[in-house]
Scaffold this active site. Structure first.
Site, PDB file in Angstrom:
ATOM      1  N   SER A 140       1.127  -1.082   0.175  1.00  0.00           N
ATOM      2  CA  SER A 140       0.297  -0.006   0.084  1.00  0.00           C
ATOM      3  C   SER A 140       0.904   1.404  -0.182  1.00  0.00           C
ATOM      4  O   SER A 140       1.918   1.428   0.135  1.00  0.00           O
ATOM      5  CB  SER A 140      -0.792  -0.144   1.133  1.00  0.00           C
ATOM      6  OG  SER A 140      -1.451   0.908   1.131  1.00  0.00           O
ATOM      7  N   TYR A 153      -1.700  -0.386  10.082  1.00  0.00           N
ATOM      8  CA  TYR A 153      -1.782  -0.709   8.346  1.00  0.00           C
ATOM      9  C   TYR A 153      -0.633  -0.191   7.655  1.00  0.00           C
ATOM     10  O   TYR A 153       0.195  -1.421   7.375  1.00  0.00           O
ATOM     11  CB  TYR A 153      -3.258  -0.479   7.984  1.00  0.00           C
ATOM     12  CG  TYR A 153      -3.367  -0.520   5.935  1.00  0.00           C
ATOM     13  CD1 TYR A 153      -4.014  -1.601   6.961  1.00  0.00           C
ATOM     14  CD2 TYR A 153      -3.902  -0.285   5.140  1.00  0.00           C
ATOM     15  CE1 TYR A 153      -4.616  -2.282   5.434  1.00  0.00           C
ATOM     16  CE2 TYR A 153      -3.799  -0.382   3.968  1.00  0.00           C
ATOM     17  CZ  TYR A 153      -4.821  -1.394   3.724  1.00  0.00           C
ATOM     18  OH  TYR A 153      -4.282  -1.790   2.404  1.00  0.00           O
TER      19      TYR A 153
END
Length: 246
Positions: A140, A153
């Site tokens: 990501s 995350y």
């Protein structure tokens, strides 16, 4: 690619769904992994069948080793092994550090890093048997640049970068490549929770030199390239972000 077998985790929607369908279009047999959305996973399988492809649907929480082991055994018994592994599954839990619970932290780390570890642990031996394999990890933009309230995350997705490079060195001599894709702003169910107003979406688009969001199919296209043409590409971090990371 006929008779090559792919396992795509988190394939019931979003980027994983596009990857599963994209691989099936190349004649690859696809195992669609999902954690909770039975209906969405079955819909992906139907779409693959409609284009003449073949898929099986397998429910498993990749953060749990026993469920991954059982899933891999089912794929092996059905199709003989795994040639391509796409580690896409992820749980997102956000919150400022003082509000982030231990449970949420662990859920994210275990789904992203733990899930990738478990899947690789059981798939790699099957690839070594054939002296051929492709592993693609989906990271990501948050891994490289972070977002406020996204320490869990960002940490998990950043961990995939080191994991990818280490594993690439381990298995390079076995005919297996390992790469990581870093998507930018790709509208999916997961990002919808983060960019939940038009104002937030516009702010994000202004940060992207190409001034548009990416498409799940653009991630799928890169996966296909790495599978079909990436014989001499391994340990590489590939950004697909319209210039967001410049």
């Amino acid at each position: 690619m006929e008779r090559k077998v792919a396992l795509v985790t988190g394939a019931s929607r979003g980027i994983g769904r596009a990857i599963a369908i994209g691989l099936a279009k190349e004649g690859i047999l696809v195992a669609i992994n999902y954690r909770s959305r039975d209906d969405a996973a079955e819909e992906v399988a139907r779409e693959i069948a409609q284009i003449g492809g073949h898929a099986i649907v397998l429910k498993a929480d990749v953060s749990k080793e026993d469920e991954v082991r059982s899933m891999v055994d089912k794929i092996k018994n059905t199709w003989g092994g795994i040639d391509i592994l796409v580690n896409n599954a992820a749980i997102h839990r956000g919150g400022r550090i003082q509000n982030l619970t231990q449970e949420d932290w662990s859920s994210v780390i275990n789904s992203v890093l733990g899930g990738t570890f478990h899947c690789c642990r059981y798939a790699v031996p099957l690839m070594i048997e054939k002296n051929w394999g492709r592993i693609i990890n989906i990271s990501s933009y948050a891994a490289l640049h972070g977002y406020p309230g996204d320490t869990a995350y960002s940490s998990a997705k950043a961990g995939l970068l080191g994991f990818t490079m280490a594993l690439a060195k381990e298995v390079a001599s076995k005919g297996i490549t390992v790469n990581v894709i870093v998507p930018g702003f790709i509208p999916t169910d997961m990002t919808a929770a983060l960019f939940n107003t038009q104002e937030k979406i516009e702010q994000e688009l202004q940060r992207i030199p190409m001034r548009r969001p990416g498409k799940p199919e653009e991630i799928s296209d890169m996966v296909n390239f790495l599978v079909l043409k990436g014989d001499y590409i391994t340990g590489t971090v590939i950004r697909i972000d319209g210039g967001l990371g410049i």
